[in-house]
Design a protein around this motif. Sequence first.
Motif: not given
Length: 150
Positions: A27-31, A53-56, A121-122, A142-150
């Motif tokens: 998931l990535k979260a930002g605006w 969703l972009c800026t919801f 962060i991107d 801008p976004a903060l991402g958290v991912r499971y790498r496999f």
Amino acid sequence: MKKIILIAVMVLGFAVAASAQPRALGLKAGWGADLSYQHTVKNADFVEATLGLCTFAAVNASATYNFMIAQPSWTSRGEWGFYAGPGAAAGWAWSGNSFHIAAAGQVGLEYTFWFPLQLSIDVRPQLGYAFGANAFYWGVMPALGVRYRF
């Protein structure tokens, strides 16, 4: 019969090569909030596809081809990576009842832990046209991402 065996061996070889490439899902979260999928293509370069969703106020799908610019060895465990790349985006804004297409880019920094977790962060700028609203638009997300790498 030889052709069938040859085709079967080639398909199996492509499947093994594709499954050997590192991938990440998260998931990535930002605006807004995005579901993110990364697939390594060549060396450390990767393709990232997002849907969210972009800026919801709109649903947005994007795909970028990211070049791994640098992988500094700042820590003894885990891997750092600085990446950037071009891409495209499309979506639907229900607030303006318009469909949009855009040229996109992405610049970011990621850290992959020694266990299968990746943080990033991107920034993803977009420049496009909104049909229905009949207007050009631009945005920087801008976004903060958290991912499971496999």
